[in-house]
Design an enzyme around this catalytic site. Sequence first.
Site, PDB file in Angstrom:
ATOM      1  N   GLU A  17       0.798  -1.234   0.000  1.00  0.00           N
ATOM      2  CA  GLU A  17       0.000   0.000   0.000  1.00  0.00           C
ATOM      3  C   GLU A  17       0.830   1.283   0.000  1.00  0.00           C
ATOM      4  O   GLU A  17       0.338   2.352   0.322  1.00  0.00           O
ATOM      5  CB  GLU A  17      -0.976   0.019   1.189  1.00  0.00           C
ATOM      6  CG  GLU A  17      -2.345  -0.509   0.866  1.00  0.00           C
ATOM      7  CD  GLU A  17      -2.414  -2.030   0.772  1.00  0.00           C
ATOM      8  OE1 GLU A  17      -3.461  -2.530   0.360  1.00  0.00           O
ATOM      9  OE2 GLU A  17      -1.442  -2.735   1.124  1.00  0.00           O
TER      10      GLU A  17
ATOM     11  N   TYR B  90       3.464   1.972   1.879  1.00  0.00           N
ATOM     12  CA  TYR B  90       4.067   2.331   3.161  1.00  0.00           C
ATOM     13  C   TYR B  90       5.585   2.109   3.124  1.00  0.00           C
ATOM     14  O   TYR B  90       6.166   1.781   2.089  1.00  0.00           O
ATOM     15  CB  TYR B  90       3.397   1.547   4.287  1.00  0.00           C
ATOM     16  CG  TYR B  90       1.990   2.020   4.592  1.00  0.00           C
ATOM     17  CD1 TYR B  90       1.759   3.307   5.083  1.00  0.00           C
ATOM     18  CD2 TYR B  90       0.883   1.191   4.382  1.00  0.00           C
ATOM     19  CE1 TYR B  90       0.473   3.748   5.366  1.00  0.00           C
ATOM     20  CE2 TYR B  90      -0.402   1.622   4.663  1.00  0.00           C
ATOM     21  CZ  TYR B  90      -0.608   2.904   5.152  1.00  0.00           C
ATOM     22  OH  TYR B  90      -1.884   3.349   5.427  1.00  0.00           O
TER      23      TYR B  90
ATOM     24  N   ARG C 233       2.827  -8.658   4.392  1.00  0.00           N
ATOM     25  CA  ARG C 233       1.859  -8.090   3.443  1.00  0.00           C
ATOM     26  C   ARG C 233       2.633  -7.559   2.241  1.00  0.00           C
ATOM     27  O   ARG C 233       3.308  -6.548   2.316  1.00  0.00           O
ATOM     28  CB  ARG C 233       1.059  -6.977   4.123  1.00  0.00           C
ATOM     29  CG  ARG C 233      -0.041  -6.364   3.273  1.00  0.00           C
ATOM     30  CD  ARG C 233      -1.349  -7.102   3.411  1.00  0.00           C
ATOM     31  NE  ARG C 233      -2.414  -6.428   2.676  1.00  0.00           N
ATOM     32  CZ  ARG C 233      -3.300  -5.608   3.241  1.00  0.00           C
ATOM     33  NH1 ARG C 233      -3.249  -5.373   4.547  1.00  0.00           N
ATOM     34  NH2 ARG C 233      -4.245  -5.041   2.524  1.00  0.00           N
TER      35      ARG C 233
ATOM     36  N   HIS D  91      -1.684   4.028  -1.679  1.00  0.00           N
ATOM     37  CA  HIS D  91      -2.736   4.976  -1.302  1.00  0.00           C
ATOM     38  C   HIS D  91      -2.794   6.172  -2.257  1.00  0.00           C
ATOM     39  O   HIS D  91      -3.845   6.796  -2.398  1.00  0.00           O
ATOM     40  CB  HIS D  91      -2.534   5.458   0.128  1.00  0.00           C
ATOM     41  CG  HIS D  91      -2.931   4.447   1.161  1.00  0.00           C
ATOM     42  ND1 HIS D  91      -4.137   3.786   1.139  1.00  0.00           N
ATOM     43  CD2 HIS D  91      -2.281   3.981   2.255  1.00  0.00           C
ATOM     44  CE1 HIS D  91      -4.209   2.959   2.168  1.00  0.00           C
ATOM     45  NE2 HIS D  91      -3.094   3.047   2.852  1.00  0.00           N
TER      46      HIS D  91
ATOM     47  N   ALA E  53      -2.325   5.945  -5.484  1.00  0.00           N
ATOM     48  CA  ALA E  53      -2.699   5.478  -6.823  1.00  0.00           C
ATOM     49  C   ALA E  53      -4.020   6.096  -7.254  1.00  0.00           C
ATOM     50  O   ALA E  53      -4.920   6.303  -6.433  1.00  0.00           O
ATOM     51  CB  ALA E  53      -2.797   3.960  -6.846  1.00  0.00           C
TER      52      ALA E  53
ATOM     53  N   GLN F 141     -18.245   4.975   3.690  1.00  0.00           N
ATOM     54  CA  GLN F 141     -18.787   6.173   4.335  1.00  0.00           C
ATOM     55  C   GLN F 141     -18.505   6.240   5.830  1.00  0.00           C
ATOM     56  O   GLN F 141     -18.252   7.315   6.370  1.00  0.00           O
ATOM     57  CB  GLN F 141     -20.289   6.266   4.079  1.00  0.00           C
ATOM     58  CG  GLN F 141     -20.638   6.565   2.645  1.00  0.00           C
ATOM     59  CD  GLN F 141     -22.133   6.701   2.437  1.00  0.00           C
ATOM     60  OE1 GLN F 141     -22.849   7.216   3.283  1.00  0.00           O
ATOM     61  NE2 GLN F 141     -22.624   6.219   1.314  1.00  0.00           N
TER      62      GLN F 141
ATOM     63  N   TRP G 195     -13.079  11.421  -5.246  1.00  0.00           N
ATOM     64  CA  TRP G 195     -12.183  11.503  -6.403  1.00  0.00           C
ATOM     65  C   TRP G 195     -12.527  10.458  -7.450  1.00  0.00           C
ATOM     66  O   TRP G 195     -12.354  10.703  -8.663  1.00  0.00           O
ATOM     67  CB  TRP G 195     -10.724  11.361  -5.961  1.00  0.00           C
ATOM     68  CG  TRP G 195     -10.328   9.985  -5.505  1.00  0.00           C
ATOM     69  CD1 TRP G 195     -10.391   9.488  -4.250  1.00  0.00           C
ATOM     70  CD2 TRP G 195      -9.813   8.932  -6.332  1.00  0.00           C
ATOM     71  NE1 TRP G 195      -9.946   8.182  -4.217  1.00  0.00           N
ATOM     72  CE2 TRP G 195      -9.577   7.814  -5.474  1.00  0.00           C
ATOM     73  CE3 TRP G 195      -9.523   8.813  -7.676  1.00  0.00           C
ATOM     74  CZ2 TRP G 195      -9.075   6.608  -5.954  1.00  0.00           C
ATOM     75  CZ3 TRP G 195      -9.021   7.604  -8.157  1.00  0.00           C
ATOM     76  CH2 TRP G 195      -8.793   6.531  -7.305  1.00  0.00           C
TER      77      TRP G 195
END
Length: 671
Positions: free
Chosen positions: A165, A167, A215, A253, A255, A340, A577
Amino acid sequence: MSTYPHLLAPLDLGHVTLPNRVLMGSMHTGLEETGDWARVAEFYATRARGGVALIVTGGMAPNAEGGVFPGAAGLFSAQDIANHRQVTDAVHAAGGRIAMQILHAGRYAYGKECVSASAVKSPISPFVPRELDEAGIEKQIADIVTAASRAQEAGYDGVEIMGSEGYFLNQFLVRHVNKRTDRWGGDYANRMRLPVEVVRRVRAAVGPKFILIYRISLIDLVPDGSSWDEVVLLARAIEAAGASLLNTGIGWHEARVPTIATSVPRAAFTWLTGRLRPEVSIPVITSNRINTPDVAEGILAGGQADMVSMARPFLADPEFVAKAAAGKAAQIAPCIACNQACLDHTFSGKLTSCLVNPRACAETELRYAPTATPKRVAIVGAGAAGMMCAIVAAQRGHSVTLFEASGQIGGLLNLAKVVPGKEEFRGLVDWFGVMLAEAGVDLRLNTRASAPDLAGFDEVVVATGVSPRDPGIAGQDAAHVLGYEAVLTGAPVGKRVAIVGAGGIGFDVAEFLVHQGDSPTEDLALWKREWGVGDPAEVPGGLAAAGPQPEAPARAVTLLQRKAEKPGRRLGKTTGWIHRAALQMKNVQMRGGVSYDAVVPEGMQISTAEGPELLAVDTVVMCAGQVPNRALADALAAAGITAHVIGGADVAAELDAKRAIDQGARLGAAF
């Protein structure tokens, strides 16, 4: 024989056997930062009681500079270890197992002290990271190892090392960030040195009888990301360094490709896990947009993974596994991937919850306890608020009658479910129907309740929803003007369209109108072309060389709003977005600061800062907001009948199912 033989099969990890193939994936909930460790413990214990084989916590920082934000939780002291021991004890008492995720955010850390492979600023953070020297790298490794040892001391069954992701560890792996020329940069053997060394040293510290998950990013979805050969090389090296399991991450994140939102096809990235699985001998876990036991079973039966990770589905229903095992899959509250109440809350600094399940992260506060004084409860309106209130009240032992004027349940959820990219709302409406019947609610469709009908009940709830707001535009009664409900229920619409109102409904209507043919959400190949997702075996990072190739729009659409701001600015923090990008790819014109002068036979007359303008359109669609439908509430007040007013009838703010369901649940729990 089980309906889900692969999903419910045990998995032998050598020193421990997991009872099934379901991992609860990591989510940052904000619970640890509250300091209420009883609440944290109950959140995880509830999921353990629900039958999940292995839980992974939200990311815990290994040090201050690696925290996702200042003050992020971690194991920094003896008190922290004692706090986390409350969590592990509670999970073990519930029959579960839990691993702690160690997450070093690198340049994603929202603070001036952030560090990374190189001083390359992330587009989603205002802070330029400090490039680490040799001593700094050694400190990060040592801190991650210390965090793992402390997790073991706190009673965790294992750790997950976050290497995807975008990181910290992921940042060292790719040229997109790593510009170094020393032994930690340059060729791939150097760039992968850090994650491999971290895994090797963690394994040495915790010993062989401790689960160690890594991961790994299978597709970065950023320029200059990892190639597939590099992914395989890393996976094999991580296995050799001592990992027990490989969990898979998808996309950074930053991307500009959606990876977990509701418009992403289910199991959209399992083809990559299936490709990696034969390259290693340790179990491989797949993830992203898996939200039903049927989908999970199909993945495992097809050999695409050894285990399935689901995160948000365990917010929606902590009893996911138990219900699947008991043959009650239809009763599993579905994760609709709306973001949400989970990710939008996380990235706004709020405590996580769930639109479908308001008890998520509120297990010690919102209780559905059996009632000692059963009441006769009347609820008017079978939309989201009314249905949730009815289910909770009936489950608690009240006698509930639910009146609905139309011939179907769901209210405005039935409009959402026809929008391309929101197909998950179909399952939500179906689930409400199952649960109303299961709870024993007396459902009366095609029944318009009036004040006299409600006089004999102990409690009366008005959940009559909203009505479209009248924008008061001259000429709005013209034949070529339609309301959003008419459009979404099949009214004919011309080829050139102006939409009045650019809130969530306006964006949904625009998506509906530019779409033609199969929904990309239900056609993976079409979705990949639309967003430019390629193959990391062909292009490092997995972005298609040709870029996004969306289907041609069915109509020319102009989206208008009065506010002089960027249309869509108030949409969901983590999904807005996506909606804006999707419509831009369909050539939708988005215009703010517009005055609506009049609807005319040729289209619509508007004014902007540049002056008056005629929009030549065939159809004008009104999405100008809503007003509460309070006629019944007012009639009840006039008749002297006390009523609770919830949902859109209380506040008509967009189509806010999150607020409506939360209100309904809390009222149903309070009777």
